[in-house]
Design a protein around this motif. Sequence first.
Motif, short mmCIF file in Angstrom:
data_model
loop_
_atom_site.label_atom_id
_atom_site.label_comp_id
_atom_site.label_asym_id
_atom_site.label_seq_id
_atom_site.Cartn_x
_atom_site.Cartn_y
_atom_site.Cartn_z
N VAL A 34 0.85 -1.19 0.00
CA VAL A 34 0.00 0.00 0.00
C VAL A 34 0.88 1.24 0.00
N SER A 37 2.22 1.79 -3.37
CA SER A 37 1.21 2.37 -4.26
C SER A 37 1.23 3.88 -4.16
N LEU A 41 2.38 6.55 -7.09
CA LEU A 41 1.50 7.66 -7.48
C LEU A 41 2.23 8.99 -7.39
N ARG A 47 -1.37 3.93 -13.03
CA ARG A 47 -1.82 2.71 -12.36
C ARG A 47 -1.36 1.47 -13.11
N ALA A 50 2.34 0.82 -12.51
CA ALA A 50 2.60 0.32 -11.16
C ALA A 50 2.16 -1.13 -11.03
N VAL A 51 1.02 -1.48 -11.62
CA VAL A 51 0.52 -2.86 -11.55
C VAL A 51 1.45 -3.80 -12.32
N SER A 54 4.66 -4.38 -10.44
CA SER A 54 4.50 -5.24 -9.27
C SER A 54 4.49 -6.72 -9.67
N THR A 154 -0.42 -7.64 -6.31
CA THR A 154 -0.74 -6.88 -7.52
C THR A 154 -2.11 -6.23 -7.41
N VAL A 157 -1.98 -3.11 -5.26
CA VAL A 157 -1.49 -1.94 -6.00
C VAL A 157 -2.60 -1.36 -6.86
N TYR A 161 -3.91 2.34 -5.51
CA TYR A 161 -3.17 3.35 -6.25
C TYR A 161 -3.85 4.72 -6.14
#
Length: 249
Positions: A34, A37, A41, A47, A50-51, A54, A154, A157, A161
């Motif tokens: 978290v 995330s 950001l 998003r 980031a996903v 991960s 995942t 995230v 996010y």
Amino acid sequence: MMSPESDRSALSWFFTGMRGMISLPALILMASIVGFSAFALESGLTRAEAVFMSFAIWALPAQVILVGTMASGANIAACFLAVTLSSIRMTPMVASVIPEIRTRRTPTWALLILSHFIAITSWVFAITTLRNVPREYRAIYFAGFGVTLTTCGTLVVATFYGIASSFPPVVAGVLFFLTPVYFNASIWASARQPVVKLAFVMGVVLGPLLALVTPEFDVLYAGIGGGTIAYLIDRIRRKKKRRGVGGMR
């Protein structure tokens, strides 16, 4: 006679591995994700980026290093090298887990896939629980934990996010702080040799100093420099120890 554990099905062992998600290390990792995330950001990642990061990298320290080096303005070669060097530590983890889950009938492609899910949390889980699992079911058991852990991480995230931006500053700060805390605590706890802990201390000391001198390459230089210094000190220590043992004979 076969033990009751050997009578269980492969699917049963997979679900047993999944239940490892209900453990303190896994929950701490989810909370740390978290924080990541929020970090992603604030660093300008989308998003989707980031996903993808991960799931594809699946090593929180490497993800933090990659985002940090990108945010500092380092070029792609420096980012690649920094993440590669940080992930080399996974090699002995993979080398210690794979022989424990491999059987003569385990296909190589399955072992290659499972190796992707080996990171600090799953490695600690494996070395502490695999001995209680019949060898023929260890691969599916580890898959239950590793795949579930990665998938949940995942999804965390993807979910947090945007939500992380609405957290109060204190909450967001605490969650973000969990990331380096988890990183440091996990590395220290998983260290089995003095040289690893020495390298860790050297990196902690050199990191802030080099950030003032070369902010674009501080992580890279701290890693290479701290590791090299720790190796040389440990080599000298071992030579002195051998001489001491030889002199006592």
